[in-house]
Motif scaffolding. Structure first.
Motif, PDB file in Angstrom:
ATOM      1  N   ARG A  29       8.262  60.758  66.340  1.00 40.10           N
ATOM      2  CA  ARG A  29       7.345  59.864  67.232  1.00 40.10           C
ATOM      3  C   ARG A  29       5.713  60.615  67.478  1.00 40.10           C
ATOM      4  NH1 ARG A  29      10.556  56.201  67.516  1.00 40.10           N
ATOM      5  NH2 ARG A  29      10.269  54.566  69.261  1.00 40.10           N
TER       6      ARG A  29
ATOM      7  N   ASP B 107       9.762  63.360  61.038  1.00 38.25           N
ATOM      8  CA  ASP B 107      10.525  63.395  61.796  1.00 38.25           C
ATOM      9  C   ASP B 107      10.328  63.399  63.308  1.00 38.25           C
ATOM     10  OD1 ASP B 107      13.409  62.961  63.145  1.00 38.25           O
ATOM     11  OD2 ASP B 107      14.370  65.290  62.508  1.00 38.25           O
TER      12      ASP B 107
ATOM     13  N   GLN C 257       8.042  54.001  62.203  1.00 41.46           N
ATOM     14  CA  GLN C 257       8.309  55.417  60.693  1.00 41.46           C
ATOM     15  C   GLN C 257       7.048  55.154  60.425  1.00 41.46           C
ATOM     16  OE1 GLN C 257      10.917  57.359  60.633  1.00 41.46           O
ATOM     17  NE2 GLN C 257       9.122  58.690  59.249  1.00 41.46           N
TER      18      GLN C 257
ATOM     19  N   ASP D  26      10.240  61.442  55.222  1.00 36.88           N
ATOM     20  CA  ASP D  26       9.392  60.848  56.564  1.00 36.88           C
ATOM     21  C   ASP D  26       9.805  61.913  57.436  1.00 36.88           C
ATOM     22  OD1 ASP D  26       9.706  58.232  55.993  1.00 36.88           O
ATOM     23  OD2 ASP D  26      11.574  57.930  56.181  1.00 36.88           O
TER      24      ASP D  26
ATOM     25  N   SER E 104       4.546  57.281  62.002  1.00 31.83           N
ATOM     26  CA  SER E 104       4.081  58.239  62.488  1.00 31.83           C
ATOM     27  C   SER E 104       3.760  58.945  60.720  1.00 31.83           C
ATOM     28  CB  SER E 104       5.655  58.646  62.845  1.00 31.83           C
ATOM     29  OG  SER E 104       6.542  58.208  64.281  1.00 31.83           O
ATOM     30  N   ASN E 105       5.095  58.881  59.943  1.00 33.70           N
ATOM     31  CA  ASN E 105       4.329  58.899  58.607  1.00 33.70           C
ATOM     32  C   ASN E 105       2.903  59.073  58.683  1.00 33.70           C
ATOM     33  OD1 ASN E 105       6.996  59.011  57.512  1.00 33.70           O
ATOM     34  ND2 ASN E 105       6.495  57.659  56.531  1.00 33.70           N
TER      35      ASN E 105
ATOM     36  N   SER F  84      10.466  49.505  60.941  1.00 34.22           N
ATOM     37  CA  SER F  84      10.013  50.441  59.715  1.00 34.22           C
ATOM     38  C   SER F  84       8.546  50.564  59.905  1.00 34.22           C
ATOM     39  CB  SER F  84       9.849  49.931  58.484  1.00 34.22           C
ATOM     40  OG  SER F  84       9.498  47.920  59.035  1.00 34.22           O
TER      41      SER F  84
END
Ligand code: UTP
Length: 472
Positions: free
Chosen positions: A441, A439, A413, A437, A416-417, A410
């Motif tokens: 990295r 998509d 993610q 989110d 990256s977000n 998590s």
């Protein structure tokens, strides 16, 4: 080392407090082990343990008095605060302070949590992430930012070895100050101290609230004083997105009319009523406190205002600005005075020495009570404490559990977000899934950008392909 005469005194004290069971193997210990065990026993505050056992539980808060804490909302205009925070930084008045003494049992990593590979592409360990951020801030503000790191007696040696093996991440070792916090003995449900081995008590670090005592005992406060530090930026070791040096937050903390400049906090809006985070509240008389999710009555947790918004929505992300003068005030009277924050109790699985099996046993179920102090209990000791809202995706990607919420997955993610959102501000096309989110990295180095606006100077791609791994 303790003198021979102290042994009978220790034995007598433990016997007087009904705790002589911990001495049952002492005569079988080799002389060195015996001396070390006696030194550990001499440190135990038996009167404190007796008080905690007698109290039987924690004092219950009067929930009729609590109200949502006021806070500086996201998007408020903060140009003055930023200018003030930047001037503090340029003048070298800010230190970084990481609490890294926890046991990290939920994550189950074999070393100190700060050694955990945390970033989404290059897998940089948490300590390196912080070191690079501090270095970038030092360069930007032309100042030195000394870094104080609280370890525990259980992970201090491993943490030091990690810094040494990594050449102190390019920092001057003299500007990185590691110090261990204290410990508290665990007790059985009927109030007895426990052995972990025949010659050692079962103990745990005394909570992040142990920071106040440890800052004082270790000489860290004196060191800060000598360097002209006025404020420390406090953060936990488990959050790779923390903005260690935030001029707006530091400025608001130090100069706002809503703050005594002693201890301030950051919050994020709770995801929903059920989210398991502590909540900033006015705990009565204008005093700010954090109420744990497990302690707050359900009718308050779920209560909404006229527009249907959660009233108690100020979730704590354990980021604080703390004045050196406040820590000095709390510790000025010496042991047993202001820095004795209350101990909270938690039922935990604590490994113990089993005489029948002649070994240390890992229990399957909670078998003991651990005592820990919480740093946010110091908020109530300030004259006026400020809470500032920040965006969750900007600053909060904790790594606590091995999987699920607050896990490495998590956290990756969220990293990256955040990084995707920063790039989008500069026109980069970033792939997103149906749920919003990112998509891909995406990792952004601290030397490239400490905040989104810094990307204006960077060379950026026009777009990022779905599933790509990108380091900027
Ligand atoms: P946590 O509450 O997540 O506890 O600590 P933990 O011990 O790290 O992990 P679990 O519960 O065993 O899985 C929050 C922060 O406070 C620090 C931790 O290192 C982390 O940065 N902490 C916690 C201390 O420095 N000392 C402590 O005694 C407890």
């Amino acid at each position: 080392m303790l003198s021979a005469e102290t042994e009978p005194r220790i034995a007598e004290a433990f016997s007087k407090h009904g705790q002589s069971q911990v001495l049952r193997h002492i005569d079988a210990l080799p002389s060195r082990g015996r001396a070390e065990f006696l030194a550990q026993l001499a440190e135990v505050d038996l009167a404190l343990i007796a008080r905690l056992v007698a109290a039987g539980g924690e004092a219950k808060m009067d929930y009729s008095r609590i109200a949502p804490a006021p806070y500086v909302a996201l998007g408020a205009s903060n140009a003055d605060a930023r200018a003030h925070g930047e001037s503090l930084l340029r003048a070298g008045k800010v230190a970084a302070f990481t609490v890294a003494g926890g046991q990290g049992t939920r994550l189950g990593w074999r070393g100190p949590k700060g050694t955990y590979p945390a970033t989404v592409v290059t897998g940089k360990p948490l300590f390196r992430v912080f070191a690079e951020q501090i270095a970038a801030a030092e360069k930007r503000y032309g100042c030195a930012i000394p870094w104080y790191i609280m370890t525990s007696p259980l992970n201090d040696a491993d943490t030091r070895a990690f810094f040494k093996d990594n050449n102190w991440f390019g920092r001057n070792p003299a500007d990185t100050f590691l110090f261990p916090q204290g410990t508290m003995p665990s007790i059985t449900f009927d109030g007895k101290l426990m052995l972990e081995t025949p010659g050692s008590l079962a103990v745990n670090p005394d909570g992040h609230g142990g920071a106040i005592r440890a800052l004082h005992h270790s000489g860290a406060l004196e060191d800060m004083q000598a360097r002209g530090i006025a404020h420390m930026s406090y953060f936990q070791v488990d959050n790779p997105l923390v903005k260690i040096v935030d001029p707006v937050f530091l400025g608001l903390h130090a100069q706002s009319a809503h703050s005594s400049g002693e201890m301030s906090s950051k919050m994020v809006a709770k995801r929903d009523a059920a989210e398991k985070v502590g909540v900033f509240c006015d705990v009565g008389g204008g005093k700010t406190g954090v109420v744990e999710y497990s302690d707050m009555p359900a009718e308050l947790t779920g209560s909404v205002d006229a527009k249907g918004a959660l009233r108690f929505n100020a979730g704590s992300i354990a980021i604080h600005a703390i004045a050196l003068a406040f820590m000095e005030r709390l510790t000025a009277g010496g042991e047993g005075t202001g820095f004795a924050l209350p101990f909270h109790r938690a039922k935990k699985k604590v490994p113990y020495w089993c005489d029948a099996q002649m070994k240390t046993v890992e229990p399957a179920e909670p078998n003991a009570i651990k005592f820990e102090a919480f740093v946010f209990d110091a908020l109530a000791l300030t004259a006026k404490s400020l809470v500032m809202e920040t965006a969750r995706v900007e600053e909060f990607a904790p790594i606590k559990n091995a999987s699920g919420d607050d896990s490495p997955a998590s956290s990756h993610q969220i990293q990256s977000n955040r990084n995707g959102a920063w790039l989008e501000k500069f026109g980069v096309r970033v792939p997103r899934r149906a749920n919003g989110d990112v998509d891909a990295r995406i990792e952004i180095l601290a030397e490239t950008a400490l905040e989104a606006e810094d990307l204006a100077e960077a060379e950026l791609p026009k777009q990022i392909a779905a599933g790509a791994e990108v380091v900027i």
